[in-house]
Design an enzyme around this catalytic site. Structure first.
Site, PDB file in Angstrom:
ATOM      1  N   GLY A  69       0.799  -1.218   0.000  1.00  0.00           N
ATOM      2  CA  GLY A  69       0.000   0.000   0.000  1.00  0.00           C
ATOM      3  C   GLY A  69       0.834   1.272   0.000  1.00  0.00           C
ATOM      4  CB  THR A  70       3.841   2.249   1.945  1.00  0.00           C
ATOM      5  OG1 THR A  70       3.210   1.982   3.199  1.00  0.00           O
ATOM      6  CG2 THR A  70       4.772   3.428   2.063  1.00  0.00           C
ATOM      7  CD  GLN A 177      -7.146  -0.601   7.078  1.00  0.00           C
ATOM      8  OE1 GLN A 177      -7.909  -1.563   7.248  1.00  0.00           O
ATOM      9  NE2 GLN A 177      -5.933  -0.561   7.608  1.00  0.00           N
ATOM     10  CB  SER A 197      -2.001  -3.308   1.068  1.00  0.00           C
ATOM     11  OG  SER A 197      -1.020  -4.017   1.764  1.00  0.00           O
ATOM     12  CG  HIS A 199       0.091  -6.501   4.898  1.00  0.00           C
ATOM     13  ND1 HIS A 199      -0.139  -6.131   6.194  1.00  0.00           N
ATOM     14  CD2 HIS A 199       0.445  -5.374   4.243  1.00  0.00           C
ATOM     15  CE1 HIS A 199       0.073  -4.820   6.320  1.00  0.00           C
ATOM     16  NE2 HIS A 199       0.422  -4.344   5.139  1.00  0.00           N
ATOM     17  CB  CYS A 323       2.182   3.567   9.711  1.00  0.00           C
ATOM     18  SG  CYS A 323       2.042   2.164   8.650  1.00  0.00           S
TER      19      CYS A 323
HETATM   20  C1  LIG Z   1      -5.184   3.166   4.669  1.00  0.00           C
HETATM   21  C2  LIG Z   1      -3.813   2.561   4.518  1.00  0.00           C
HETATM   22  N1  LIG Z   1      -3.047   2.919   3.480  1.00  0.00           N
HETATM   23  C3  LIG Z   1      -1.817   2.399   3.277  1.00  0.00           C
HETATM   24  C4  LIG Z   1      -1.294   1.475   4.152  1.00  0.00           C
HETATM   25  C5  LIG Z   1       0.072   0.917   3.898  1.00  0.00           C
HETATM   26  O1  LIG Z   1       0.009  -0.370   3.371  1.00  0.00           O
HETATM   27  P1  LIG Z   1       1.287  -1.326   3.411  1.00  0.00           P
HETATM   28  O2  LIG Z   1       1.457  -1.750   4.838  1.00  0.00           O
HETATM   29  O3  LIG Z   1       0.947  -2.450   2.498  1.00  0.00           O
HETATM   30  O4  LIG Z   1       2.457  -0.533   2.927  1.00  0.00           O
HETATM   31  C6  LIG Z   1      -2.049   1.073   5.278  1.00  0.00           C
HETATM   32  C7  LIG Z   1      -1.487   0.126   6.253  1.00  0.00           C
HETATM   33  O5  LIG Z   1      -1.762   0.202   7.439  1.00  0.00           O
HETATM   34  C8  LIG Z   1      -3.344   1.624   5.460  1.00  0.00           C
HETATM   35  O6  LIG Z   1      -4.115   1.285   6.488  1.00  0.00           O
END
Ligand SMILES: Cc1ncc(COP(=O)(O)O)c(C=O)c1O
Length: 376
Positions: A69-70, A177, A197, A199, A323
């Site tokens: 996701g990031t 999410q 994402s 996971h 995070c």
């Molecule tokens: C809304 C949202 N965006 C992005 C992410 C980041 O995803 P990833 O952990 O796969 O980098 C998260 C993870 O907690 C998230 O909740």
């Protein structure tokens, strides 16, 4: 241990694990290799791309696989704004985006972009009027999440999409999410770009995807990149992607039943808190909310204490987005919905998933009740 932190991450499903194991042995080739082993991995990759496209009702030519996701958020936004820089210098986002986007927009501001951070109301929803007023002829893109990761509030995404399309502003939405939890359909939602994402949906960690409407121009972040049509550099993790897509298919197939089951568990929890008049506030929108997230504040009790007490009783919950944990600052979401710093620090998140039972909910209720009694 009772795991109630599914919004932070999920264990892999048996099926996703099985597919990883099989494909890692049989489809290990590099998709860029010209021999048959490379070609069969490339074929499997294209099947996965098609399958994911079906799940979000999109064109497979707009799907790019990433490391999660990031990275999806960062690559999508940077690739889009680079290609549309001629239009102007203005970007729009919200005050309650995930840290990956918040930090990206802070960086973009440092690079000279002008960023508007839209406020939210006390339930976490942006105002459509604020959005419309924020748009200028120089606005390139707006990044507005589908739902918040801490309080679960769902934005009126279609209405947002309609406004942005009317003003020809690109629309990116973080659906990390929401994918697999509620309906994600790029046509219905009128979005140009989204991130998801693996996971969060019982797939492997380190995998994700971006969708960008194929008619929209984007420019590679790293010139010279060849994999994923130039979108993301590096050898493609085909076994991981096959496993991710298996998990995605499973969660989307079960979505209506699981949505109803989790929403019922969530209601059970909330009804108990209200009926027993516990000094607990349930945060987020009363109706437009994810079925699996319960954001709450125990009055006068630090979230860290609540989380540690739950942990001592064998329950894993969180003090907010994973995070942000470890940072001393209170939850940005809590501040954005109007809490002061003290109140914001009382926040904890309980998130439900595939293995959550009524018993688990009863156990966490009884621990929370004890905490409230200790402080009354
Ligand atoms: C809304 C949202 N965006 C992005 C992410 C980041 O995803 P990833 O952990 O796969 O980098 C998260 C993870 O907690 C998230 O909740």
């Amino acid at each position: 241990m009772i795991y109630l932190d599914y919004a932070a991450t999920t264990p892999m499903s048996d099926e996703a694990l099985r597919i990883y194991n099989e494909t890692a042995k049989t489809f290990f080739g590099n998709t860029s290799s010209l021999h048959d082993i490379g070609s069969s991995a490339a074929r499997l990759l294209e099947i996965c791309r098609k399958e994911l496209a079906k799940l979000i009702h999109s064109d497979e030519n707009g799907i790019y696989f990433t490391s999660g996701g990031t990275e999806s958020n960062i690559l999508a936004i940077r690739s889009l704004i680079q290609a549309h820089r001629h239009k102007g210098n203005h970007l729009i986002t919200t005050t309650t985006e995930h840290a990956s986007l918040y930090h990206l927009f802070q960086q973009l501001e440092a690079e000279g972009y002008d960023v508007t951070y839209l406020p939210v109301d006390s339930s976490g929803i942006i105002s459509l009027k604020d959005l419309e007023e924020a748009i200028t002829p120089q606005t390139i893109l707006a990044s507005i999440h589908h739902a918040n990761s801490e309080i679960g509030t769902i934005q009126p995404i279609r209405e947002i999409g309609q406004i942005l399309r009317q003003y020809k502003v690109l629309f990116h939405s973080d659906c990390v999410q929401t994918f697999g939890k509620i309906h994600v359909d790029v046509e219905d939602m009128m979005i140009d770009s989204l991130s998801i994402s693996s996971h969060k949906i019982y797939g492997p960690k380190g995998l994700g995807a971006v969708y960008i409407r194929p008619s929209i121009k984007w420019k590679p972040c790293l010139p010279g990149t060849t994999h994923e049509s130039g979108f993301r550099p590096g050898t493609v993790n085909v076994p991981g992607i096959a496993s991710f897509i298996t998990a995605a298919q499973q969660i989307c197939t079960n979505l209506p039943n699981e949505h109803a089951r989790l929403a019922q568990l969530r209601q059970y929890f909330i009804r108990f808190i209200h009926k027993n008049q516990l000094p607990i506030t349930i945060e987020g929108h009363p109706e437009n909310v994810l079925p699996n997230i319960i954001g709450l504040s125990v009055h006068g009790v630090d979230g860290q204490y609540t989380m540690l007490e739950c942990n001592r009783h064998g329950i894993a919950i969180s003090t907010g987005s994973a995070c942000q944990v470890g940072k001393q600052a209170p939850s940005r979401t809590m501040i954005a919905i109007g809490k002061n710093k003290e109140e914001a620090k009382q926040f904890v998140r309980i998130s439900l998933g595939k293995w959550t039972t009524t018993n688990d909910i009863e156990t966490v209720i009884s621990v929370l009740k004890n905490i409230c009694n200790q402080f009354s």
